[in-house]
Design a protein around this motif. Structure first.
Motif, PDB file in Angstrom:
ATOM      1  N   PRO A   3       0.790  -1.239   0.000  1.00 40.37           N
ATOM      2  CA  PRO A   3       0.000   0.000   0.000  1.00 40.37           C
ATOM      3  C   PRO A   3       0.813   1.275   0.000  1.00 40.37           C
ATOM      4  CG  PRO A   3      -0.032  -1.036   2.152  1.00 40.37           C
ATOM      5  CD  PRO A   3       0.614  -2.014   1.222  1.00 40.37           C
ATOM      6  N   ARG A   4       2.081   1.214   0.439  1.00 39.18           N
ATOM      7  CA  ARG A   4       2.885   2.437   0.506  1.00 39.18           C
ATOM      8  C   ARG A   4       3.725   2.671  -0.739  1.00 39.18           C
ATOM      9  NH1 ARG A   4       5.156   2.854   6.701  1.00 39.18           N
ATOM     10  NH2 ARG A   4       3.217   2.328   7.748  1.00 39.18           N
ATOM     11  N   LEU A   5       3.715   1.739  -1.651  1.00 40.77           N
ATOM     12  CA  LEU A   5       4.522   1.866  -2.858  1.00 40.77           C
ATOM     13  C   LEU A   5       3.847   2.840  -3.808  1.00 40.77           C
ATOM     14  CD1 LEU A   5       7.075   0.756  -4.263  1.00 40.77           C
ATOM     15  CD2 LEU A   5       5.616  -0.902  -5.392  1.00 40.77           C
ATOM     16  N   THR A   6       4.265   4.109  -3.746  1.00 42.28           N
ATOM     17  CA  THR A   6       3.649   5.150  -4.567  1.00 42.28           C
ATOM     18  C   THR A   6       4.468   5.491  -5.803  1.00 42.28           C
ATOM     19  OG1 THR A   6       4.714   6.827  -3.192  1.00 42.28           O
ATOM     20  CG2 THR A   6       2.482   6.181  -2.598  1.00 42.28           C
ATOM     21  N   ALA A   7       5.714   4.980  -5.881  1.00 39.09           N
ATOM     22  CA  ALA A   7       6.556   5.160  -7.064  1.00 39.09           C
ATOM     23  C   ALA A   7       7.574   4.034  -7.081  1.00 39.09           C
ATOM     24  CB  ALA A   7       7.248   6.514  -7.063  1.00 39.09           C
ATOM     25  N   PHE A   8       8.018   3.658  -8.271  1.00 39.42           N
ATOM     26  CA  PHE A   8       8.980   2.563  -8.366  1.00 39.42           C
ATOM     27  C   PHE A   8      10.376   3.039  -7.977  1.00 39.42           C
ATOM     28  CE2 PHE A   8      11.717  -0.510 -10.540  1.00 39.42           C
ATOM     29  CZ  PHE A   8      11.129  -1.699 -10.129  1.00 39.42           C
ATOM     30  N   CYS A   9      10.824   4.144  -8.537  1.00 43.34           N
ATOM     31  CA  CYS A   9      12.138   4.686  -8.203  1.00 43.34           C
ATOM     32  C   CYS A   9      12.189   6.152  -8.614  1.00 43.34           C
ATOM     33  CB  CYS A   9      13.259   3.884  -8.868  1.00 43.34           C
ATOM     34  SG  CYS A   9      13.281   4.035 -10.655  1.00 43.34           S
ATOM     35  N   SER A  10      13.257   6.844  -8.193  1.00 40.81           N
ATOM     36  CA  SER A  10      13.403   8.272  -8.504  1.00 40.81           C
ATOM     37  C   SER A  10      14.073   8.512  -9.847  1.00 40.81           C
ATOM     38  CB  SER A  10      14.222   8.957  -7.404  1.00 40.81           C
ATOM     39  OG  SER A  10      13.591   8.826  -6.155  1.00 40.81           O
ATOM     40  N   GLY A  11      14.858   7.544 -10.302  1.00 42.14           N
ATOM     41  CA  GLY A  11      15.598   7.728 -11.544  1.00 42.14           C
ATOM     42  C   GLY A  11      14.873   7.177 -12.762  1.00 42.14           C
ATOM     43  N   ALA A  12      15.609   7.042 -13.835  1.00 41.56           N
ATOM     44  CA  ALA A  12      15.044   6.562 -15.101  1.00 41.56           C
ATOM     45  C   ALA A  12      14.938   5.044 -15.091  1.00 41.56           C
ATOM     46  CB  ALA A  12      15.918   7.015 -16.264  1.00 41.56           C
ATOM     47  N   ILE A  13      13.954   4.537 -15.854  1.00 41.91           N
ATOM     48  CA  ILE A  13      13.738   3.095 -15.982  1.00 41.91           C
ATOM     49  C   ILE A  13      13.706   2.741 -17.459  1.00 41.91           C
ATOM     50  CG2 ILE A  13      12.231   1.155 -15.430  1.00 41.91           C
ATOM     51  CD1 ILE A  13      10.998   2.891 -13.241  1.00 41.91           C
ATOM     52  N   HIS A  14      14.506   1.741 -17.832  1.00 42.18           N
ATOM     53  CA  HIS A  14      14.489   1.242 -19.203  1.00 42.18           C
ATOM     54  C   HIS A  14      14.126  -0.240 -19.165  1.00 42.18           C
ATOM     55  CE1 HIS A  14      16.349   4.914 -20.742  1.00 42.18           C
ATOM     56  NE2 HIS A  14      17.162   4.860 -19.700  1.00 42.18           N
ATOM     57  N   ALA A  15      12.946  -0.557 -19.678  1.00 42.48           N
ATOM     58  CA  ALA A  15      12.471  -1.942 -19.703  1.00 42.48           C
ATOM     59  C   ALA A  15      11.784  -2.188 -21.045  1.00 42.48           C
ATOM     60  CB  ALA A  15      11.519  -2.212 -18.540  1.00 42.48           C
ATOM     61  N   PRO A  16      12.555  -2.349 -22.112  1.00 46.09           N
ATOM     62  CA  PRO A  16      11.986  -2.404 -23.465  1.00 46.09           C
ATOM     63  C   PRO A  16      11.093  -3.615 -23.710  1.00 46.09           C
ATOM     64  CG  PRO A  16      14.320  -2.978 -23.502  1.00 46.09           C
ATOM     65  CD  PRO A  16      14.026  -2.450 -22.132  1.00 46.09           C
ATOM     66  N   GLN A  17      11.271  -4.720 -22.949  1.00 44.36           N
ATOM     67  CA  GLN A  17      10.480  -5.920 -23.172  1.00 44.36           C
ATOM     68  C   GLN A  17       9.264  -6.027 -22.254  1.00 44.36           C
ATOM     69  OE1 GLN A  17      11.321  -7.939 -25.727  1.00 44.36           O
ATOM     70  NE2 GLN A  17      13.010  -6.506 -26.123  1.00 44.36           N
ATOM     71  N   LEU A  18       9.050  -5.028 -21.403  1.00 46.68           N
ATOM     72  CA  LEU A  18       7.979  -5.111 -20.423  1.00 46.68           C
ATOM     73  C   LEU A  18       6.613  -5.118 -21.114  1.00 46.68           C
ATOM     74  CD1 LEU A  18       7.370  -5.227 -17.399  1.00 46.68           C
ATOM     75  CD2 LEU A  18       7.351  -2.732 -17.381  1.00 46.68           C
ATOM     76  N   GLN A  19       5.822  -6.154 -20.828  1.00 45.70           N
ATOM     77  CA  GLN A  19       4.530  -6.320 -21.469  1.00 45.70           C
ATOM     78  C   GLN A  19       3.366  -6.305 -20.487  1.00 45.70           C
ATOM     79  OE1 GLN A  19       4.686  -9.956 -23.717  1.00 45.70           O
ATOM     80  NE2 GLN A  19       6.604  -9.420 -24.734  1.00 45.70           N
ATOM     81  N   ASN A  20       3.632  -6.614 -19.231  1.00 44.78           N
ATOM     82  CA  ASN A  20       2.529  -6.819 -18.308  1.00 44.78           C
ATOM     83  C   ASN A  20       2.880  -6.245 -16.941  1.00 44.78           C
ATOM     84  OD1 ASN A  20       0.177  -7.767 -17.159  1.00 44.78           O
ATOM     85  ND2 ASN A  20       1.001  -9.800 -16.768  1.00 44.78           N
ATOM     86  N   VAL A  21       2.092  -5.297 -16.454  1.00 47.70           N
ATOM     87  CA  VAL A  21       2.247  -4.751 -15.111  1.00 47.70           C
ATOM     88  C   VAL A  21       0.932  -4.955 -14.377  1.00 47.70           C
ATOM     89  CG1 VAL A  21       2.721  -2.714 -13.708  1.00 47.70           C
ATOM     90  CG2 VAL A  21       3.912  -3.040 -15.887  1.00 47.70           C
ATOM     91  N   ARG A  22       1.014  -5.623 -13.245  1.00 47.71           N
ATOM     92  CA  ARG A  22      -0.190  -5.876 -12.457  1.00 47.71           C
ATOM     93  C   ARG A  22      -0.038  -5.211 -11.095  1.00 47.71           C
ATOM     94  NH1 ARG A  22      -0.576 -12.418 -13.554  1.00 47.71           N
ATOM     95  NH2 ARG A  22      -1.226 -12.311 -15.732  1.00 47.71           N
ATOM     96  N   VAL A  23      -0.925  -4.290 -10.781  1.00 45.75           N
ATOM     97  CA  VAL A  23      -0.962  -3.654  -9.472  1.00 45.75           C
ATOM     98  C   VAL A  23      -2.307  -4.014  -8.873  1.00 45.75           C
ATOM     99  CG1 VAL A  23      -0.802  -1.501  -8.170  1.00 45.75           C
ATOM    100  CG2 VAL A  23       0.497  -1.777 -10.282  1.00 45.75           C
TER     101      VAL A  23
END
Length: 418
Positions: A98-118
């Motif tokens: 419940p407290r995860l309001t952001a993944f990180c402060s910097g840049a994220i590169h995930a070119p193959q990412l297809q599925n995000v489940r929250v």
């Protein structure tokens, strides 16, 4: 040559606060990372103490699957301004964080990412949110109606409270935290948006009080849920939990079953003398250095359901039960269900109660005293403890086969304390 880690699974490590430092994480996880039910984890990648430059690139060269589940204190994957690269990451699942309001402060590169489940609970039908940005996906979850209708735990802070317009019909656990502006007041009216709320955590904020008096909230009576568990921690400005300026009994205290207060250094009173905790079965207080006593005798009489009492590191507390009128309490005070008392690091504690009144503990079995060097007796009045079988003071312990005298036992064991 080190063998790349293919799978990491951590379970039942309650004091673990982070998983990897940045130099351990580069290329370390090969196939899958699964973190499950680690109650203290606040971030996955921690900053090295000797590291000055946050402009760091971290590559998870083989990571394909990332699952984060049941991490109630997790706020970020990483709080530093690192660049993360996940060249093979395909799926991310986040549940009960419940407290995860952001993944990180910097840049994220995930070119193959297809599925995000929250999602709110592992095993429910998954709600997929994908907006090509992992941070945006996480931040956006509160505004998606499907998530609103299913989530069972949520964090409310000074930033996201301005975005909340909906009712959360299934939220049972709410974290209210990071309200740090000077003079900020507890957002009491917002509790109306959580009709099924039964666990409330208030932490790391600048509130001077939590619950207003009944006189001030007549319009909300019957609309705000009555919580069963109240956990309050790291509120440096907190003077009182319940406002003590009304002739009416304080609100939200009669149905509480568990009350935990930790590191509230300015708290001067746990509850008004008119408070009644008839359903309270667990009471734990620690790090509240301005408390001189725990409860008044009138409040103590209401603790008929209390099973365990634990007080730790309250430097100024002199007694547990204060007789505010200096008169004998009619009928004495009976703790009907109390089975265990544990008092630790209380350098000013002299007695359980300094008044000569009757205390009855029909179910009390264990008393432990550690770091209570001024306590030489339990109380000067009549004391009934028919089931007490174990008294421990520091490393000295006495076990009874027959009924013993608690005052004499404390006096005797205190005389041999090192």
């Amino acid at each position: 040559m080190a063998v790349p880690l293919k799978k990491l699974r951590l379970k039942d490590l309650p004091k673990l606060k982070n998983v990897l430092s940045n130099n351990q994480s580069q290329g370390a996880i090969n196939l899958a990372s699964s973190l499950c039910h680690q109650n203290q984890i606040e971030e996955i990648i921690a900053r090295q103490e000797e590291e000055d430059n946050e402009d760091t690139e971290i590559i998870f060269s083989k990571l394909e699957l990332l699952e984060l589940h049941g991490l109630p204190r997790l706020k970020r994957f990483c709080s530093q301004n690192y660049t993360f690269k996940f060249p093979l990451l395909q799926s991310v699942t986040i549940t009960e964080c419940p407290r995860l309001t952001a993944f990180c402060s910097g840049a994220i590169h995930a070119p193959q990412l297809q599925n995000v489940r929250v999602t709110s609970e592992y095993g429910e039908s998954h709600i997929d949110i994908w907006m090509t940005d992992l941070n945006a996906t996480i931040q956006h979850r509160f505004t998606i109606q499907e998530v609103i209708s299913t989530t069972k735990s949520m964090a409310l802070n000074a930033k996201n409270i301005t975005m909340i317009r909906d009712v959360f019909p299934e939220v049972r656990t709410l974290y209210v935290e990071s309200f740090t502006d000077e003079g900020v007041t507890f957002p009491y009216s917002f509790l109306e948006r959580f009709p099924k709320l039964d666990k409330l955590y208030v932490e790391h904020s600048s509130f001077g009080e939590i619950f207003p008096s009944q006189d001030e909230i007549l319009d909300f009576m019957g609309k705000i849920p009555l919580v069963e568990k109240l956990h309050i921690a790291y509120l440096d400005q907190l003077k009182s939990i319940w406002k003590d300026a009304s002739q009416l009994p304080p609100i939200h205290q009669d149905l509480i079953k568990s009350l935990e207060v930790e590191s509230c250094h300015s708290l001067v009173k746990l509850a008004p003398s008119s408070a009644s905790f008839q359903n309270l079965w667990k009471l734990s207080i620690s790090g509240c250095h301005q408390l001189v006593y725990l409860v008044t005798s009138s409040t103590a009489k209401s603790l008929v359901s209390l099973l365990g009492l634990k007080i730790n590191d309250c430097k100024k507390m002199e007694e547990i039960v204060l007789n505010e009128n200096n008169e004998d309490v009619e009928g004495g005070i009976t703790f009907n269900q109390l089975r265990r008392i544990k008092l630790t690091d209380m350098p000013s504690l002299k007695m359980f109660s300094s008044q000569s009144q009757t205390f009855e503990f029909p179910e009390l079995k264990v008393i432990e005293l550690t770091g209570c060097l001024e306590m030489k007796m339990f109380c000067p009045g009549v004391l009934e403890t028919p089931e007490l079988s174990r008294v421990k003071i520091e490393e000295h312990e006495m076990k009874w086969k027959d009924k013993g005298d608690l005052n004499k036992t404390i006096e005797m064991l205190s005389s041999v304390k090192v």
